[in-house]
Design an enzyme around this catalytic site. Structure first.
Site, mmCIF file in Angstrom:
data_model
loop_
_atom_site.group_PDB
_atom_site.id
_atom_site.type_symbol
_atom_site.label_atom_id
_atom_site.label_comp_id
_atom_site.label_asym_id
_atom_site.label_seq_id
_atom_site.Cartn_x
_atom_site.Cartn_y
_atom_site.Cartn_z
ATOM 1 N N PRO A 25 -35.433 52.950 -57.306
ATOM 2 C CA PRO A 25 -34.534 52.327 -56.328
ATOM 3 C C PRO A 25 -34.579 53.088 -55.004
ATOM 4 O O PRO A 25 -34.464 54.306 -55.000
ATOM 5 C CB PRO A 25 -33.148 52.443 -56.974
ATOM 6 C CG PRO A 25 -33.315 53.185 -58.235
ATOM 7 C CD PRO A 25 -34.726 53.621 -58.375
ATOM 8 N N HIS A 169 -25.711 53.295 -60.971
ATOM 9 C CA HIS A 169 -25.993 54.451 -60.109
ATOM 10 C C HIS A 169 -24.901 55.505 -60.329
ATOM 11 O O HIS A 169 -23.775 55.351 -59.874
ATOM 12 C CB HIS A 169 -26.024 54.017 -58.649
ATOM 13 C CG HIS A 169 -26.701 54.999 -57.728
ATOM 14 N ND1 HIS A 169 -26.883 56.326 -58.042
ATOM 15 C CD2 HIS A 169 -27.263 54.826 -56.489
ATOM 16 C CE1 HIS A 169 -27.503 56.933 -57.046
ATOM 17 N NE2 HIS A 169 -27.752 56.041 -56.099
ATOM 18 N N HIS A 172 -26.488 61.404 -57.041
ATOM 19 C CA HIS A 172 -26.638 61.617 -55.593
ATOM 20 C C HIS A 172 -25.327 61.631 -54.816
ATOM 21 O O HIS A 172 -25.272 61.182 -53.666
ATOM 22 C CB HIS A 172 -27.593 60.579 -55.003
ATOM 23 C CG HIS A 172 -28.940 60.571 -55.660
ATOM 24 N ND1 HIS A 172 -29.815 59.518 -55.553
ATOM 25 C CD2 HIS A 172 -29.545 61.477 -56.461
ATOM 26 C CE1 HIS A 172 -30.904 59.776 -56.249
ATOM 27 N NE2 HIS A 172 -30.767 60.967 -56.817
ATOM 28 N N TYR A 174 -22.596 59.940 -55.045
ATOM 29 C CA TYR A 174 -21.856 58.703 -54.856
ATOM 30 C C TYR A 174 -20.721 58.634 -55.872
ATOM 31 O O TYR A 174 -20.443 59.615 -56.570
ATOM 32 C CB TYR A 174 -22.796 57.504 -54.936
ATOM 33 C CG TYR A 174 -23.833 57.507 -53.830
ATOM 34 C CD1 TYR A 174 -23.446 57.384 -52.496
ATOM 35 C CD2 TYR A 174 -25.189 57.661 -54.110
ATOM 36 C CE1 TYR A 174 -24.385 57.405 -51.478
ATOM 37 C CE2 TYR A 174 -26.134 57.679 -53.087
ATOM 38 C CZ TYR A 174 -25.727 57.559 -51.777
ATOM 39 O OH TYR A 174 -26.646 57.587 -50.758
ATOM 40 N N ARG A 223 -28.698 56.146 -63.726
ATOM 41 C CA ARG A 223 -29.385 57.160 -62.931
ATOM 42 C C ARG A 223 -28.435 58.320 -62.694
ATOM 43 O O ARG A 223 -27.294 58.122 -62.243
ATOM 44 C CB ARG A 223 -29.869 56.597 -61.597
ATOM 45 C CG ARG A 223 -30.892 57.533 -60.945
ATOM 46 C CD ARG A 223 -31.514 56.963 -59.698
ATOM 47 N NE ARG A 223 -32.893 57.449 -59.568
ATOM 48 C CZ ARG A 223 -33.541 57.551 -58.409
ATOM 49 N NH1 ARG A 223 -32.952 57.211 -57.272
ATOM 50 N NH2 ARG A 223 -34.783 57.976 -58.364
#
Length: 366
Positions: A25, A169, A172, A174, A223
């Site tokens: 992605p 997700h 990272h 988020y 992820r």
């Protein structure tokens, strides 16, 4: 390079890929007002035509007012956006590919450079994106419940549109990762806690809701990352025991595949072993894993944003680790962003035709 291992088929629930190569992605911001265009559909269809085994979409935001920090990141809600995604998956399937959307909530985030802001303040486990950087509000119990439901609805919509899998997700820095991290999760309720194991609760509840909405036979990916975008050497789980306490509840909640984001796939995760993040995740959970990180290039992804170019590099070490059983699938980012035929060139040993990568490739869909 002998890359035969990369071209074995892979099957797990709804996934039946022709090879082990996954398109990672990568945020593209080419969907005005959150609606993916015909150009976006063509971009993904080209990768399917180019023999990518599994395509994971750019991050697509769920139905929360402040889930996105960029007006041109695609939504995975609303009639127009979902119609756009229906064309994407129809075109990918027509070219013989398989695909899943990455469903996303950005959490507490910096304001967009254009000055655009969502209709409500950014939300997260606390008001912090990182130590010293505060730019939103802490989520209430009802906001958390609504967000969990929105992840579930996005996954259900993906299945209804015909996608082959969904990726959550959780990496990272988020939203889900903000719940994992003690620097951004200072909550004293059931979603907080002093240990990483305690702070998995929000992620676990998202996974359970998604699993409930898509059923047991639908392949589900998450992820994850150890590092933070501004701190590559950061470890969310400091050792194997902490990683087990982090990953096991996620696996038990319904994850089939762990997509283990790291800067360079060859770097060991802990001292005393050369296993990378994906290798440890597979060893701990027994689940399938995706490895990623500077595959096929000599420079890392974040360097690209700083204007650094990269050149093609050998896949021998990647194949060695795959043959050893460290991971099941390999995610490729920048080489596929720049060249839809990268997989075919690798398969047919056309290495003299491989392209490098420069930041200009981030500026257009090819």
């Amino acid at each position: 390079m002998n890359t035969d291992s990369l071209f074995r088929p892979f099957s797990l629930k709804t996934l039946n890929t022709k090879n082990r190569i996954v398109m990672a992605p990568m945020t593209r911001s080419f969907s005005p007002d959150g609606v993916p265009t015909a150009d976006v559909a063509e971009y993904y269809a080209k990768r399917a035509e180019g023999e990518v085994g599994l395509i994971l979409s750019e991050g697509t935001v769920i139905n929360r007012p402040s889930s996105s920090a960029d007006p041109n990141i695609p939504h995975f809600y609303g009639a127009q956006a979902l119609a756009g995604w229906e064309k994407v998956i129809r075109d990918v399937h027509a070219k013989g590919g398989q695909m899943g959307p990455q469903i996303w909530h950005q959490g507490i985030h910096a304001n967009h450079a254009s000055g655009w802001l969502p209709s409500t303040p950014f939300e997260g486990p606390s008001s912090f994106n990182s130590p010293g950087f505060e730019n939103g509000v802490a989520m209430t119990d009802s906001a958390i419940a609504d967000t969990i439901a929105a992840f579930g609805q996005a996954a259900a919509d993906a299945k209804a549109l015909g996608f082959d899998t969904v990726e959550i997700h959780g990496a990272h820095q988020y939203l889900i990762d903000q719940f994992f991290w003690d620097a951004t999760n200072n909550r004293t309720d059931i979603y907080g806690g002093k240990t990483l194991a305690e702070r998995t609760r929000f992620g676990v509840e998202v996974i359970k809701e998604v699993r409930k909405r898509v059923g047991e036979d639908f392949a589900l990916i998450i992820r994850l990352s150890q590092f933070k975008p501004a701190a590559y050497d950061f470890k969310l789980a400091k050792n194997e025991k902490e990683m087990e306490q982090w990953l096991t509840p996620l696996a038990d909640a319904g994850i089939d595949i762990f997509h283990c984001s790291q800067r360079r796939f060859w770097e060991p995760e802990f001292e005393g072993s050369d296993l990378n993040f994906a290798g440890w995740a597979k060893k701990i959970t027994g689940k399938a894993t995706i490895s990623v990180g500077s595959v096929g290039l000599d420079g890392d992804f974040f360097g690209a944003f700083a204007g650094q170019s990269s050149q093609p590099s050998s896949l021998d070490e990647l194949v060695r680790r795959m043959d050893r059983g460290d991971f099941d699938l390999v995610a490729v980012g920048r080489p596929l962003l720049a060249d839809p035929q990268w997989v075919e060139k690798i398969k047919n040993n056309r290495t003299n035709e491989l392209k490098g990568f420069s930041k200009e490739a981030l500026m257009e869909l090819v």
